[in-house]
Each structure stands twice: as C-alpha cells, then as structure tokens.
Design a protein around this motif. Sequence first.
Motif, PDB file in Angstrom:
ATOM      1  N   THR A  71       0.854  -1.188   0.000  1.00 41.34           N
ATOM      2  CA  THR A  71       0.000   0.000   0.000  1.00 41.34           C
ATOM      3  C   THR A  71       0.892   1.240   0.000  1.00 41.34           C
ATOM      4  O   THR A  71       1.960   1.230   0.599  1.00 41.34           O
ATOM      5  CB  THR A  71      -0.906   0.047   1.247  1.00 41.34           C
ATOM      6  N   VAL A  72       0.438   2.277  -0.685  1.00 42.99           N
ATOM      7  CA  VAL A  72       1.130   3.566  -0.626  1.00 42.99           C
ATOM      8  C   VAL A  72       0.106   4.646  -0.287  1.00 42.99           C
ATOM      9  O   VAL A  72      -1.083   4.478  -0.538  1.00 42.99           O
ATOM     10  CB  VAL A  72       1.839   3.947  -1.944  1.00 42.99           C
ATOM     11  N   SER A  73       0.596   5.729   0.278  1.00 51.47           N
ATOM     12  CA  SER A  73      -0.331   6.726   0.790  1.00 51.47           C
ATOM     13  C   SER A  73       0.210   8.127   0.589  1.00 51.47           C
ATOM     14  O   SER A  73       1.402   8.330   0.324  1.00 51.47           O
ATOM     15  CB  SER A  73      -0.555   6.453   2.281  1.00 51.47           C
ATOM     16  N   HIS A  74      -0.693   9.079   0.762  1.00 50.02           N
ATOM     17  CA  HIS A  74      -0.285  10.477   0.706  1.00 50.02           C
ATOM     18  C   HIS A  74       0.656  10.833   1.860  1.00 50.02           C
ATOM     19  O   HIS A  74       1.272  11.883   1.837  1.00 50.02           O
ATOM     20  CB  HIS A  74      -1.524  11.388   0.758  1.00 50.02           C
ATOM     21  N   ASP A  75       0.747   9.979   2.884  1.00 51.43           N
ATOM     22  CA  ASP A  75       1.682  10.254   3.976  1.00 51.43           C
ATOM     23  C   ASP A  75       3.137   9.962   3.588  1.00 51.43           C
ATOM     24  O   ASP A  75       4.024   9.986   4.448  1.00 51.43           O
ATOM     25  CB  ASP A  75       1.275   9.496   5.245  1.00 51.43           C
ATOM     26  N   ARG A  76       3.391   9.620   2.326  1.00 51.56           N
ATOM     27  CA  ARG A  76       4.714   9.448   1.717  1.00 51.56           C
ATOM     28  C   ARG A  76       5.370   8.121   2.078  1.00 51.56           C
ATOM     29  O   ARG A  76       6.534   7.909   1.807  1.00 51.56           O
ATOM     30  CB  ARG A  76       5.657  10.603   2.090  1.00 51.56           C
ATOM     31  N   ASN A  77       4.601   7.250   2.738  1.00 56.29           N
ATOM     32  CA  ASN A  77       5.169   5.966   3.122  1.00 56.29           C
ATOM     33  C   ASN A  77       4.501   4.832   2.373  1.00 56.29           C
ATOM     34  O   ASN A  77       3.444   4.997   1.780  1.00 56.29           O
ATOM     35  CB  ASN A  77       4.992   5.723   4.623  1.00 56.29           C
ATOM     36  N   SER A  78       5.142   3.690   2.464  1.00 51.46           N
ATOM     37  CA  SER A  78       4.613   2.490   1.862  1.00 51.46           C
ATOM     38  C   SER A  78       4.759   1.355   2.863  1.00 51.46           C
ATOM     39  O   SER A  78       5.704   1.330   3.652  1.00 51.46           O
ATOM     40  CB  SER A  78       5.389   2.188   0.578  1.00 51.46           C
ATOM     41  N   TYR A  79       3.796   0.437   2.872  1.00 50.37           N
ATOM     42  CA  TYR A  79       3.893  -0.743   3.719  1.00 50.37           C
ATOM     43  C   TYR A  79       3.714  -1.984   2.867  1.00 50.37           C
ATOM     44  O   TYR A  79       2.889  -1.987   1.956  1.00 50.37           O
ATOM     45  CB  TYR A  79       2.806  -0.738   4.802  1.00 50.37           C
ATOM     46  N   VAL A  80       4.491  -2.999   3.176  1.00 47.56           N
ATOM     47  CA  VAL A  80       4.261  -4.326   2.599  1.00 47.56           C
ATOM     48  C   VAL A  80       3.659  -5.172   3.706  1.00 47.56           C
ATOM     49  O   VAL A  80       4.200  -5.243   4.811  1.00 47.56           O
ATOM     50  CB  VAL A  80       5.572  -4.951   2.086  1.00 47.56           C
ATOM     51  N   TRP A  81       2.488  -5.768   3.419  1.00 42.86           N
ATOM     52  CA  TRP A  81       1.751  -6.525   4.436  1.00 42.86           C
ATOM     53  C   TRP A  81       1.890  -8.013   4.142  1.00 42.86           C
ATOM     54  O   TRP A  81       1.594  -8.456   3.039  1.00 42.86           O
ATOM     55  CB  TRP A  81       0.271  -6.139   4.426  1.00 42.86           C
ATOM     56  N   ASN A  82       2.346  -8.747   5.165  1.00 40.74           N
ATOM     57  CA  ASN A  82       2.478 -10.198   5.045  1.00 40.74           C
ATOM     58  C   ASN A  82       1.453 -10.867   5.936  1.00 40.74           C
ATOM     59  O   ASN A  82       1.249 -10.450   7.078  1.00 40.74           O
ATOM     60  CB  ASN A  82       3.873 -10.638   5.481  1.00 40.74           C
TER      61      ASN A  82
END
Lengths: 378, 135
Positions: A71-82
């Motif tokens: 997921t990517v967001s306007h908060d400038r971060n990205s998360y990979v979810w396992n």
Amino acid sequence: MSAIAVHQFAQCITCHAWSPDHSMIAFCPNNNEVHIHKLVEDKWERIHVLQKHDQIVSGIDWSIRSNRIVTVSHDRNSYVWNKEGADWMPTLVILRLNRAALCVQWSPRENKFAVGSGAKTVCICYYEQDNNWWVSKLIRKRHDSSVTSVAWHPNNILLATTSTDGKCRVFSTFIKGVDTRGSGTSSAGDTKFGEQIVQLDLSFCWAFGVKWSPSGKTLAYVGHNSMIYFVDEVGPAPSAQTVAFRDLPLRDVLFVSERMVIGVGFDCNPMVFAADERGLWSFLRFLGERKISSSGAKYGSQFSEAFGKLYGQSKHGISNDIGEASRSRGGIHENCINCIVPVKKEGQSTNTRFSTSGLDGKVVTWDLENQGDLSEYL
Amino acid sequence: MAGHAGFVEADNAEAIITRIEHKSRKIESLLKQYKPVEALKTALEGSPPKTRDERCKSANWIVVHRAIMAIKDVEGMFSSLDPEYYDILMKYLYRGLSTGDRPTCDQCLRIHEKLTERAGLGCILRSLSDTVNTV
C-alpha cells in the motif's frame, strides 16, 4: 449484460485490489485505512482493517504468487503486508519522498514494486535478504511533474510511467543482484538502472493510466484531453496512434487482449477500444447500458442533474448491497471511475474479467464473455 | 492541424503574416463565389499558426473570424465540414466568445451548440486542456 456483480462497499473508493483467489478484496474507503472484505455465503464481510497509514491510501496492489499486499499513501510511506497466521503484519518501506505517493504496482515476478509520486520521482523497491528490509531506489530528475501511473513490462525490467507534465516515459529498472542479465528481452538486458528508453511527447496536458499489452508489444495511455494513445515498437523509433473520442476523459486503461483495451474515467461508463486487422485502433462502444437520448436533451439533463447534486447531497447515504438500479446517467457507476483491475487467475491465457471502482464507492465486476460483437477481439 | 504543406519556423513571423494575407485573399474570393464552408476550411487550415507571436495569432483570428461570421446555414455547414476540423473550430469559437462582441458571440454560440452535438464534450475538453497550441 456485461456487469456480473455490483457492490456498494463505501461512499467512495480510491483504489482496490483482489486476493489471488478472488475471494477477498482490499480497498481504501477514501481515508487512511485499507479494508479487506471476504465473500462468505454470498455476503461480503469485513474481516480485516489495515491501519498504519496517516493519510489517504492512494494505491494498493496484491501480489498473486507471494500473497503480499503493498500500500502507498499520501503520507509518503509504503507498507508491505504479510499474512502471518490470522493477521496482516506491516513492514515499513521508507520511500525517501518529500511528496505524496500516488500509485503502486508489483512487478510481474513480484521481486520489485514501483511507486509513482508527487515528488517527480519513481521509486523502485526491492527486498534485501541480508538486512530483512525493503530498499527504495529512486529514478530522479526525469519527470517534470507528478507521476500519476506506473506499469511493468512483462519482462520485469521495463517500467512505463505517465506524468502530469503530459509525457509517457519508459525506463529500465535493472537492479544488480535482483535481476539477472538476459532475463528480459535482448534490448532490455543490457540497460542500466534509471536509463530512459523512450519519452513519448504526444499529449499537451496531464497523462494518466498507462498499461502494456499482455505481450508487452503495445503501450496505451490516456490524456486529460479526451484522447487515448497507443504506442507500438516502444524503443528508438516508436510508432504512435492517437484516438480522440467524443466523451469525457479517461483515468485508467486495461488491456484485455492484444487487440482490445477498456478505458474508464469521468464518463462513468467503461469504453471499449479495439484494433482492426491492420492494427488501427478506434472507439468501439460503451460497455454498460446507456440511455439513448438525443444529445441536446442529454446536455440539458446533465445540467439539472449537476444542480440536483449540488443542492441534494444529503440523499447520498450509504446504501449497502447489490443491485440498486442507477438513476442518473444510465450506467452502473454514478461517478468517475478511477481504478480498473484485471480479475485474472494465474496461468490463464485469455482474461475476460475485470473490476472497476470509483468515486461512487461501488466495485463492479465485468465479464466480456457472451458479448458477441467483442469476441473477435479477445 | 489539417495538414498544411508549409511548416513554419517559430521565429519566422513575417513569413506567417504573408501566408495569412494570402489566405485572406483566397477566403474573400471564395466568399464572393458563395462558398462559405470552403472559406472556413481554408481559414482553419494551417491554424493555429505554429508560433507564440501574438501578432500572427491575431492576424489569423481575424481571417477565421471573417469566415465564421459568413456562415449562415450552420446545419448545412456541418454536412460538408469534415470531423478533422472540429477541434480547431472549437478553439476559435472560444476565442470568439472571449471577445465579448455581441454579434460574434451570437454566431459562436449558435455554432457551438451544433458542434457540441456532433463532436461531444471531448471536443470541448481538448480545446480547454491544450495550453500549447493556443489560437
């Protein structure tokens, strides 16, 4: 009827993605959360809420083989979810951006993902085994404006981007240690990371929604000027076709075959574009049913409709569940469609199913089978 | 637009003016022969002049304006005007509307209605979104 399922999940959906077996859907209801729903006995039930982002989630992609969500967001971060046991565990990916992330896509081999951003950069992220960490490598100083869409070539090396500077560009994303030489086509195998293969300068305004055809031979993207662009022989001497159409601009496109493209956008109704035997692309028809009315009356009604929306917004409540006959424009979606995703099983050669979501909060699944006039293009 | 033979260098304003003058004479003679649609096609060909020079743009607008105002039968015009001219005609209609001149606006609105019926909202979007080839 080509729409086989309509479901109202929220008031507004920014993006959505399917689980590998299509029993689950992940979407962002226009806030900082990602909701995962599962089909249980013909009813969609919310089973997870992924809460980690601080601002609107602008992109979701669910990898088919490794079953990971990015997921990517306007908060400038990205998360990979396992998925670990029953829960989804996030891993932060530091993108090193100073503006919002706008779009994300897993590469075909799922060992990299690309993020387009408002910082005029593209991030290519890959997993570093030694540090147990996702690393972000940036393609800088190539875009003059926000990157609105990214698309991976099937060879896992080439990446196409569209930008609000009106251009579509193709880059090499070869990363030593992640990709092997000769893994792509011969032309892509000996390029450096971040090398620009081609810059397409066809549009004079914002460009959105870029995609490769299944074979990677053709590239399609759209402009905010009600045009769609098809590019063959992407390389030093590309050949391009532009198709102008008479309706509102598109936001995203999808190849269902080498010769057929579905475009979605502000007209709330998917458009079908097809190439004839000589390879000439043209607008074929709308996919959803559409009121047939004289155009004069149509524009009149659009105005009154717009006024109605302005003064009667309160009647847009959350009306859950299927099959609400649409009143406004004779289509299934009632507002701009901004996301189109294939509903494809791995190893399937032809793919006739896809889903769309938009600002009306509906997810519609479409099937092109049994569409007599379209079967010749599949 | 509509394939004009001579592509003109951006800084070559004098050559453009000469070409527009030549076009203007051709249009006058077509109008005398009661061929307003042919005159409009001639006016739209090679438009917009590929330059940022405002003098050239104004000169070309005067020529196009002359041809637009000579159209009496709007329906009839569209039966012989090819779709390739629609986008550029829309741009000049908006330029006409921006003048605020009453007869010009009347005429432009009349054509605008019919053009939108034929070319759709996409045509309007193209004329609004193109900030490079301004008329």
